[in-house]
Motif scaffolding. Structure first.
Motif, PDB file in Angstrom:
ATOM      1  N   PRO A   1      -1.912   3.758   5.570  1.00 42.81           N
ATOM      2  CA  PRO A   1      -1.588   2.325   5.717  1.00 42.81           C
ATOM      3  C   PRO A   1      -0.889   1.970   7.031  1.00 42.81           C
ATOM      4  O   PRO A   1      -1.128   0.903   7.568  1.00 42.81           O
ATOM      5  N   HIS A   2      -0.035   2.868   7.559  1.00 44.03           N
ATOM      6  CA  HIS A   2       0.688   2.485   8.774  1.00 44.03           C
ATOM      7  C   HIS A   2      -0.226   2.375   9.980  1.00 44.03           C
ATOM      8  O   HIS A   2       0.162   1.864  11.015  1.00 44.03           O
ATOM      9  N   GLU A   3      -1.456   2.867   9.846  1.00 41.17           N
ATOM     10  CA  GLU A   3      -2.386   2.770  10.961  1.00 41.17           C
ATOM     11  C   GLU A   3      -3.149   1.444  10.949  1.00 41.17           C
ATOM     12  O   GLU A   3      -3.993   1.203  11.809  1.00 41.17           O
ATOM     13  N   LEU A   4      -2.870   0.588   9.964  1.00 43.14           N
ATOM     14  CA  LEU A   4      -3.590  -0.681   9.847  1.00 43.14           C
ATOM     15  C   LEU A   4      -2.732  -1.825  10.361  1.00 43.14           C
ATOM     16  O   LEU A   4      -1.508  -1.780  10.306  1.00 43.14           O
ATOM     17  N   SER A   5      -3.401  -2.888  10.822  1.00 40.80           N
ATOM     18  CA  SER A   5      -2.670  -4.110  11.133  1.00 40.80           C
ATOM     19  C   SER A   5      -2.411  -4.858   9.830  1.00 40.80           C
ATOM     20  O   SER A   5      -2.981  -4.536   8.794  1.00 40.80           O
ATOM     21  N   GLY A   6      -1.542  -5.861   9.879  1.00 44.29           N
ATOM     22  CA  GLY A   6      -1.241  -6.625   8.678  1.00 44.29           C
ATOM     23  C   GLY A   6      -2.485  -7.243   8.052  1.00 44.29           C
ATOM     24  O   GLY A   6      -2.667  -7.218   6.846  1.00 44.29           O
ATOM     25  N   GLY A   7      -3.327  -7.794   8.907  1.00 44.17           N
ATOM     26  CA  GLY A   7      -4.551  -8.424   8.407  1.00 44.17           C
ATOM     27  C   GLY A   7      -5.475  -7.412   7.752  1.00 44.17           C
ATOM     28  O   GLY A   7      -6.006  -7.647   6.661  1.00 44.17           O
TER      29      GLY A   7
ATOM     30  N   LEU B   1       0.856  -1.186   0.000  1.00 46.72           N
ATOM     31  CA  LEU B   1       0.000   0.000   0.000  1.00 46.72           C
ATOM     32  C   LEU B   1       0.893   1.238   0.000  1.00 46.72           C
ATOM     33  O   LEU B   1       1.924   1.259   0.663  1.00 46.72           O
ATOM     34  N   ASP B   2       0.473   2.242  -0.751  1.00 47.13           N
ATOM     35  CA  ASP B   2       1.243   3.485  -0.821  1.00 47.13           C
ATOM     36  C   ASP B   2       1.170   4.199   0.532  1.00 47.13           C
ATOM     37  O   ASP B   2       0.088   4.557   0.984  1.00 47.13           O
ATOM     38  N   PRO B   3       2.329   4.398   1.192  1.00 49.05           N
ATOM     39  CA  PRO B   3       2.305   4.909   2.562  1.00 49.05           C
ATOM     40  C   PRO B   3       1.797   6.333   2.726  1.00 49.05           C
ATOM     41  O   PRO B   3       1.415   6.709   3.823  1.00 49.05           O
ATOM     42  N   VAL B   4       1.787   7.121   1.658  1.00 48.50           N
ATOM     43  CA  VAL B   4       1.418   8.527   1.836  1.00 48.50           C
ATOM     44  C   VAL B   4       0.013   8.856   1.330  1.00 48.50           C
ATOM     45  O   VAL B   4      -0.369  10.012   1.287  1.00 48.50           O
TER      46      VAL B   4
ATOM     47  N   ILE C   1      -6.159   5.244   2.585  1.00 54.52           N
ATOM     48  CA  ILE C   1      -6.568   3.999   1.932  1.00 54.52           C
ATOM     49  C   ILE C   1      -7.859   4.167   1.134  1.00 54.52           C
ATOM     50  O   ILE C   1      -8.030   3.542   0.100  1.00 54.52           O
ATOM     51  N   GLY C   2      -8.741   5.046   1.606  1.00 53.71           N
ATOM     52  CA  GLY C   2      -9.973   5.286   0.844  1.00 53.71           C
ATOM     53  C   GLY C   2      -9.639   5.764  -0.562  1.00 53.71           C
ATOM     54  O   GLY C   2     -10.224   5.305  -1.544  1.00 53.71           O
ATOM     55  N   ASN C   3      -8.657   6.666  -0.657  1.00 58.89           N
ATOM     56  CA  ASN C   3      -8.255   7.188  -1.968  1.00 58.89           C
ATOM     57  C   ASN C   3      -7.569   6.119  -2.803  1.00 58.89           C
ATOM     58  O   ASN C   3      -7.691   6.106  -4.032  1.00 58.89           O
ATOM     59  N   GLN C   4      -6.839   5.219  -2.126  1.00 56.12           N
ATOM     60  CA  GLN C   4      -6.168   4.156  -2.879  1.00 56.12           C
ATOM     61  C   GLN C   4      -7.180   3.194  -3.489  1.00 56.12           C
ATOM     62  O   GLN C   4      -6.962   2.662  -4.568  1.00 56.12           O
TER      63      GLN C   4
END
Lengths: 327, 286
Positions: A154-160, A105-108, A111-114
């Motif tokens: 993305p960094h605010e999400l867990s791996g799952g 996932l693009d870190p910057v 996620i909604g925009n991704q």
């Protein structure tokens, strides 16, 4: 029973040409996939399964190159497509998810925009509609509080959660084929099962065919309709999941199955396949598994000299082993 | 915005929050804010017309009427300084935009585009780098003729190689990231990847580099004006003011001190703010 093939691969070869020599990562693969089918692509590390997965989308990068074979997807020849066509195919026709969801996932970018991005650029949705759709997609992959999470990075999400988001992105355009390259390898065991269940559920709901690349034969037993076992750049055995597990025909498949732990069966040690995968930078004239094969001593020199063709065990089940040739 | 440790909702809010708690950011930011305010409202703030000549009141020391004194033709120095902020801001913006935009685009194409483009662009950049920057700038001015516009363009061009190199190396790293591969797998075009994925991920180093490059560019432009190659008198540009006042250094020191200190303060402000930005955006150097 089986529909017309969605994906048909013939004699596909992907080589990496370097100064040190030519690495034959994928060397003559034949593969068929029907619409909505789940294919488990199994093999140990370095057998070429990831390169094969990337080849299907023409994502192999230099020094890697597709050197031979054809890929027919939905009646179109993927190997002959120009850049514009292949770009359109990716995302819309085929999606892909990777082993490391968090680095995929693009870190910057939120996620909604991704998730919304491909909806806007490929499906021509308006920004607002895509944002709404992104939230719906997040809900569909079981992200709680989807509206708030759409604004997360993305960094605010867990791996799952990150893998759930990747699944949402990859399936946003309802592709006909999803390639999942070791989608659960980096996740906790408890999360693995959830992600696999989610993958199956979403693919079934959208009628998307799934190629599940994994080294975990247990995952395949759980999820796949059909299995393709890969060894040293070739598919050595291919067939319905029940047949493969009940009666594996190739010695390598037999070894793989014996090396997997089975619940309820106690053993002192798991059986291991002796030896290592062969050096793929050298041409292998015969069966690549011969040096490690228990049957080699009784089979004679043909194993070393000649590559066995895919020989039918049953009409739907074939393996590349000389033992299947009528003696 | 309170100083409470609330969870910032966006990256920009987070950066601003961190800057607010940084002393050098406050000082630098304060100086820059004053300059921006002066530039925006110069005609209303300045007590006199910056161009009004009063030959009876030449080289007067600071007084109630002329806060910073007058120059050799009786113009009010304070007013000229305040109007000079407009030149300063303009110089900072134009040089940075020229160098930043062209350098970034070249660097992106070079680092994330086709190999042949990389070879061509980097050889071009090597040629630019082969000259000392000042020589390059003088060459551009020699071709275009001395004026403020020329000086800004020249300094901008002189800063292109730095940006191009920086962006190229950052892009080379980002290009190998898995999310770039993922974007490609999801049907992003090469151009979409360069500007949609790679560019947003190199914003931090870009901002940090700009914080180095901008004050140097401003200083270079002021130096060009001082040499008579930039802003031309009677424009109230600080470098140009400095060169005029220089002959009266021993009789009217304030005429030299005023623009000199203005340049010093402005560059200091940019540097302090830049240092703080670097600390916030680039924790590796901290």
């Amino acid at each position: 029973m089986r529909e017309a093939a969605l994906l048909s691969v013939r004699g596909l070869a992907a080589h990496f040409v370097t100064r040190a020599g030519t690495l034959r990562a994928v060397d003559g693969v034949d593969l068929d996939l029907a619409s909505g089918e789940v294919l488990g692509l199994v093999g140990e590390s370095g057998c070429g399964k990831t390169v094969l997965a990337l080849s299907l989308m023409r994502l192999v990068e230099p020094p890697g190159r597709l050197v031979a074979g054809s890929i027919t997807f939905d009646g179109n020849d993927v190997t002959a497509m120009d850049t514009r066509t292949i770009t359109r195919l990716r995302g819309r026709g085929m999606g892909m998810i990777f082993q490391q969801p968090r680095t995929s996932l693009d870190p910057v970018i939120r996620i909604g925009n991704q998730i919304a991005e491909p909806l806007i650029s490929h499906a021509g949705m308006s920004r607002a509609a895509a944002a709404r759709e992104a939230i719906a997609l997040l809900e569909a992959v079981g992200i709680p509080g989807a509206e708030a999470k759409a604004r997360a990075y993305p960094h605010e999400l867990s791996g799952g959660q990150a893998q759930r988001v990747m699944i949402a992105i990859a399936l946003a355009l309802k592709p006909r084929l999803l390639i999942a390259d070791e989608p659960t390898t980096s996740l906790d065991v408890t999360v693995q099962a959830q992600i696999l269940a989610l993958l199956r559920e979403r693919c079934r709901a959208l009628g998307t065919a799934l190629i599940l690349v994994t080294h975990d034969i247990g995952v395949v037993a759980q999820l796949a309709d059909r299995v393709a076992v890969m060894y040293a750049g070739r598919i050595v055995e291919q067939g319905p999941v029940g047949d493969i597990f009940a009666a594996p025909a190739h010695p390598y498949t037999q070894g793989l199955l014996q090396s997997a732990p089975v619940l309820g069966r106690r053993r002192e040690r798991l059986a291991a396949i002796e030896g290592n995968i062969p050096d793929l930078s050298r041409p292998i004239p015969g069966c690549a598994f011969a040096p490690r094969c228990d049957h080699r001593p009784t089979m004679g020199e043909r194993c070393d000299r000649e590559m066995p063709p895919a020989l039918a065990v049953t009409p739907a089940h074939a393996a590349r082993c000389w033992r299947l040739a009528t003696p | 915005m309170s100083a409470a440790a609330s969870l910032p909702t966006s990256r920009l809010a987070w950066v601003l929050d961190r800057l607010w708690h940084n002393r050098s950011a406050r000082i630098g930011g304060g100086i820059i804010a004053i300059i921006l305010l002066c530039a925006a409202f110069a005609p209303w703030i300045a007590p006199h017309d910056p161009m009004a000549i009063d030959t009876l009141r030449r080289l007067e020391p600071p007084s109630a009427e002329h806060w910073l004194g007058t120059d050799e033709v009786g113009r009010d120095l304070a007013s000229r300084l305040i109007h000079g902020t407009r030149y300063f801001v303009l110089i900072c913006l134009i040089t940075t935009v020229i160098a930043g935009v062209i350098g970034t685009v070249l660097g992106l194409i070079s680092g994330a585009g086709p190999l042949i483009a990389d070879a061509v662009i980097m050889r071009f950049v090597d040629v630019l780098l082969a000259f000392p920057t000042i020589l390059l700038v003088l060459a551009v001015i020699a071709i275009l003729g001395p004026s403020l516009t020329t000086a800004m363009v020249a300094v901008g061009i002189g800063n292109i190689p730095g940006y191009a190199r920086l962006v190229r190396s950052a892009a080379l790293t980002i290009r190998r990231e898995e999310y770039v591969e993922a974007a490609r797998a999801l049907g992003a075009s090469e151009l979409g990847i360069i500007f949609g994925t790679v560019l947003p991920n190199i914003v931090s180093p870009l901002v940090v580099y700009t914080s180095y490059a901008m004050p140097l560019a401003a200083l270079a432009a002021a130096a060009l004006s001082f040499l008579g190659l930039g802003a031309q008198p009677p424009a109230p540009e600080w470098g140009a003011m400095l060169v005029n006042a220089r002959s009266f250094l021993f009789t009217a020191w304030w005429a030299v001190a005023a623009p000199g200190l203005a340049i010093f303060a402005a560059i200091l402000g940019l540097n302090l703010l830049g240092n703080a930005l670097r600390d916030v955006l680039d924790p590796r150097d901290a």
